[in-house]
Design a protein around this motif. Sequence first.
Motif, short mmCIF file in Angstrom:
data_model
loop_
_atom_site.label_atom_id
_atom_site.label_comp_id
_atom_site.label_asym_id
_atom_site.label_seq_id
_atom_site.Cartn_x
_atom_site.Cartn_y
_atom_site.Cartn_z
N GLN A 346 0.93 -1.13 -0.17
CA GLN A 346 -0.06 0.05 -0.03
C GLN A 346 0.83 1.15 0.05
O GLN A 346 1.84 1.34 0.65
CB GLN A 346 -0.83 0.02 1.29
CG GLN A 346 -1.90 1.22 1.35
CD GLN A 346 -0.85 2.25 2.40
OE1 GLN A 346 -0.22 1.87 3.18
NE2 GLN A 346 -1.22 3.55 2.25
N GLN A 360 -4.71 10.44 -1.61
CA GLN A 360 -5.26 9.19 -2.13
C GLN A 360 -4.31 8.03 -1.97
O GLN A 360 -2.99 8.15 -1.97
CB GLN A 360 -5.30 9.44 -3.57
CG GLN A 360 -6.13 8.27 -4.33
CD GLN A 360 -6.55 8.85 -5.70
OE1 GLN A 360 -5.88 9.80 -6.20
NE2 GLN A 360 -7.25 7.91 -6.23
N TYR A 362 -3.05 3.80 -2.71
CA TYR A 362 -3.06 3.00 -3.61
C TYR A 362 -2.73 1.64 -3.22
O TYR A 362 -1.73 1.39 -2.25
CB TYR A 362 -1.96 3.26 -4.91
CG TYR A 362 -2.62 4.72 -5.49
CD1 TYR A 362 -3.29 4.74 -6.65
CD2 TYR A 362 -2.14 5.74 -5.06
CE1 TYR A 362 -3.81 5.77 -7.09
CE2 TYR A 362 -2.43 7.09 -5.58
CZ TYR A 362 -3.35 7.12 -6.85
OH TYR A 362 -3.89 8.34 -7.42
N GLN A 364 -1.33 -2.57 -4.47
CA GLN A 364 -1.09 -3.62 -5.33
C GLN A 364 -0.65 -4.93 -4.91
O GLN A 364 -0.42 -5.11 -3.65
CB GLN A 364 0.32 -2.93 -5.97
CG GLN A 364 1.56 -3.12 -5.34
CD GLN A 364 2.68 -2.33 -5.86
OE1 GLN A 364 2.49 -1.85 -6.93
NE2 GLN A 364 3.89 -2.60 -5.30
#
Length: 492
Positions: A346, A360, A362, A364
């Motif tokens: 993260q 924000q 993200y 993966q």
Amino acid sequence: MSYFLNTQNLQSSLTLRAGFVLAIVFISLPAFAQTDPFAITTTSPSTSNVGKASVEVRAGANLAAPAQEPERRVLADSKSLDANRKPYEMDLRQLWNELRSNNPQLIAARESYFAAKATVPQIAAPANPQVGLIWSGMPAGSPLALGTAGTNPNGQNGYSFAQPFQFPGKKSLASEIADKGAESIQAQNDNLYLQLGSQLATMYYSTLAAQQQLKVLSDTVIRTELIKNIAKARYSNHAAAYVEYLNAQVAQSSAESDKFNLERQLSVAYKSINVMIGRDPRQKISLRGDAGAAMGKIPSLLELESYAEGFHPILKSTNLQLEAAKKGVSLAKAAYLPDFQIVASQYTPNRGPFTSNNGQMYYQMEFDIVIPLYFFTKEKYGVEQALRNQGAAEANDVAAKQQVVLGVDSAFATYEQAKKYMEFLRDRQVPQADAAYRVAITQYANNGQGFSDLLTAQTQLRTLEIQLAIAKSNLLQAQAALLASAGKDPIE
């Protein structure tokens, strides 16, 4: 007349004094009975031996201790109290239970098994995860920035979580191999139980035989005392030479000397048994048991061999090692299969890892495969090693079976020989020697000749009785060794 009256009064006074002294003797006699019953000699209170009686009583009275003296000495010295304690009497089964609970070798063996058993869940547990910190785009001029590093305003910061795991089946095979190894250690511990039980039985029956030999020597001392009295009586009647009395006395002294040596051996044996069962060697112990009752019925050789092949701990251990080796081959072949790793991360752009995050976020996911490359060199030789270990385990299993069967056959032959020799001594030689001794002493007591024959018969009887005690002990030791060689409890 006056002189006669004074003499008579003196005799009366002495008689009364002697009667008073003898009354003291009879009153205090129970106190002496526990110490030495032969310490005091009483005589009739006649005027002719009043002085003698008075001297003997006073000498005995000087040997007596006050009534409170023993208790005061015990309270002052704890070692005296410990010396007066009655030895703890134990039979073979009680000794065996003490050994199984307190023997250091068995305790160490148990701990080794538990330690090996504790490795099984460790191997079966999943691999530890990895947690990572991602910090890219460091601020310009920070200590961790090198040159222009960290000047990119579009850097990202975040966290990662990685979980490696092996191909399904690898860990289960490894844990099963470890479990087989632990159970093999436990089987070896069971064999150690049997061996220590056989050793304990050997020491126990040897000590009982020594106790029986001590009884034989005590009987020999009594018999030679009888021979001495007969020789002395015949010498007083001019029917025998004084040298016969002396020879009987020498034979008695020899038996008493053997008793002293045997008592020393018994003391050492008691200490050795204490050490074997995990106790302080200085603790007092006495053994009880009947050698005749311990002689049980032994199965046939075929039954013992069959039982050993199916239940002997050594064979159980080698079988477990063979199973572990076979599973080791399967595990080595599984090394050709790849392992995996899953990584989750993260991150947040333009934020430090320790600052509040209002931007924000993200996520993966990453999936990695660990491929066995480099021409499978490690895997190929790993399989070869496992196959060699399996072949060695198979050969070891066959050799163990042969050795166990050979041990049962040898122990059974030793048992049969010991049994025949004991029965020969018990049923033939000892009764014949006893009859020869009785005939010899009867003839000699009836003013017959043959003093040397009497001593020879007495010596032969003593020797054969000792040999019989040793033969019974050897038979019981052979019985315990036979049961242990077949994998049975040697103490039944």
